[in-house]
Write an enzyme that holds these catalytic residues in place. Structure first.
Site, PDB file in Angstrom:
ATOM      1  N   HIS A 181       0.825  -1.207   0.000  1.00  0.00           N
ATOM      2  CA  HIS A 181       0.000   0.000   0.000  1.00  0.00           C
ATOM      3  C   HIS A 181       0.859   1.257   0.000  1.00  0.00           C
ATOM      4  O   HIS A 181       2.050   1.209   0.315  1.00  0.00           O
ATOM      5  CB  HIS A 181      -0.971   0.029   1.196  1.00  0.00           C
ATOM      6  CG  HIS A 181      -0.309   0.068   2.537  1.00  0.00           C
ATOM      7  ND1 HIS A 181      -0.013  -1.058   3.269  1.00  0.00           N
ATOM      8  CD2 HIS A 181       0.132   1.111   3.312  1.00  0.00           C
ATOM      9  CE1 HIS A 181       0.557  -0.720   4.414  1.00  0.00           C
ATOM     10  NE2 HIS A 181       0.664   0.602   4.466  1.00  0.00           N
ATOM     11  N   HIS A 196       3.894   7.097   3.826  1.00  0.00           N
ATOM     12  CA  HIS A 196       4.859   6.007   3.641  1.00  0.00           C
ATOM     13  C   HIS A 196       4.423   5.064   2.532  1.00  0.00           C
ATOM     14  O   HIS A 196       3.294   5.134   2.050  1.00  0.00           O
ATOM     15  CB  HIS A 196       5.081   5.227   4.954  1.00  0.00           C
ATOM     16  CG  HIS A 196       3.896   4.450   5.457  1.00  0.00           C
ATOM     17  ND1 HIS A 196       2.994   4.950   6.371  1.00  0.00           N
ATOM     18  CD2 HIS A 196       3.477   3.185   5.201  1.00  0.00           C
ATOM     19  CE1 HIS A 196       2.076   4.030   6.648  1.00  0.00           C
ATOM     20  NE2 HIS A 196       2.344   2.951   5.934  1.00  0.00           N
ATOM     21  N   GLU A 217       7.859   0.929   4.957  1.00  0.00           N
ATOM     22  CA  GLU A 217       7.386  -0.146   5.821  1.00  0.00           C
ATOM     23  C   GLU A 217       7.603  -1.478   5.116  1.00  0.00           C
ATOM     24  O   GLU A 217       7.447  -1.570   3.889  1.00  0.00           O
ATOM     25  CB  GLU A 217       5.880   0.057   6.090  1.00  0.00           C
ATOM     26  CG  GLU A 217       5.269  -0.984   7.033  1.00  0.00           C
ATOM     27  CD  GLU A 217       3.770  -0.748   7.287  1.00  0.00           C
ATOM     28  OE1 GLU A 217       3.143   0.055   6.559  1.00  0.00           O
ATOM     29  OE2 GLU A 217       3.218  -1.383   8.210  1.00  0.00           O
TER      30      GLU A 217
END
Lengths: 134, 134
Positions: free
Chosen positions: A7, A79, A130
């Protein structure tokens, strides 16, 4: 090592207004709103054919995105999240190459119920990155 | 209206160093470097299983990413790009909803040889948003 882009996260100050932008203006499929109290955010997922956009609104005091929104009151991309097969092996390989893992370096259970880690933006092109175990 | 996430663009001041981060540290597949003189950027594409990351380095004077890098010298996520089936229909629908298109409002041929438009970040959660005809 990295696999799919799981994502892209966009931090927003008003998740209902942000959801309306994606649902009504951009015509995308949006999920319901979920309060993730242990992560200090409320989330909405936008489902695209190949990946997801994660909308994040601060929840409670000490939200991890509060400072980002102080600097970027209109919101902004917070992010990116890449999938890895084995998060501990990925972490050890990255640390051996000099990359810094945020926090205590141990994976936490993320918003999708899977182990995640955050890498230091300064080691990854100014981009908070991430990793999520696929 | 929006379809696949075509790419996430990351602006960097040194594209060779940035490419090494993705190729060597993150273990991803990277393309060669292409000077896009008409766009004022040099590009490298990172191929992920489901989408791409586009690395952008300023090229020449008046590069459209120069100011972003002045503000973010370590680099950072510059924009996201969504695919649409019909870019003129998408534009007209967005404008009818009050969204602003950057520049003169007409699609240009982008780095992939397809018509693209950029939408005003203030109308899209502080996120510079590109549309590309699929």
């Amino acid at each position: 090592m990295i696999g799919r882009l799981n994502h892209v996260a966009i931090a927003v100050s008003d998740i209902d207004a942000a959801t309306a932008v994606y649902r009504d203006t951009l015509g995308a499929e949006v999920s319901g709103k979920v309060a993730q109290t242990e992560h200090g955010v409320t989330t909405v997922f936008i489902t695209l054919p190949n990946t997801k956009i994660e909308l994040l609104e601060p929840l409670g005091e000490n939200s991890p995105i509060a400072r980002f929104l102080d600097k970027n009151p209109a919101g902004g991309i917070h992010h990116v999240c890449y999938e890895v097969e084995d998060i501990l092996a990925a972490r050890d390989q990255l640390v051996a190459r000099g990359a810094r893992v945020l926090g205590d370096g141990e994976p936490k259970i993320g918003a999708h119920g899977k182990p995640v880690l955050f890498l230091h933006p300064k080691d990854f092109l100014g981009t908070l990155t991430e990793l999520e175990q696929a």
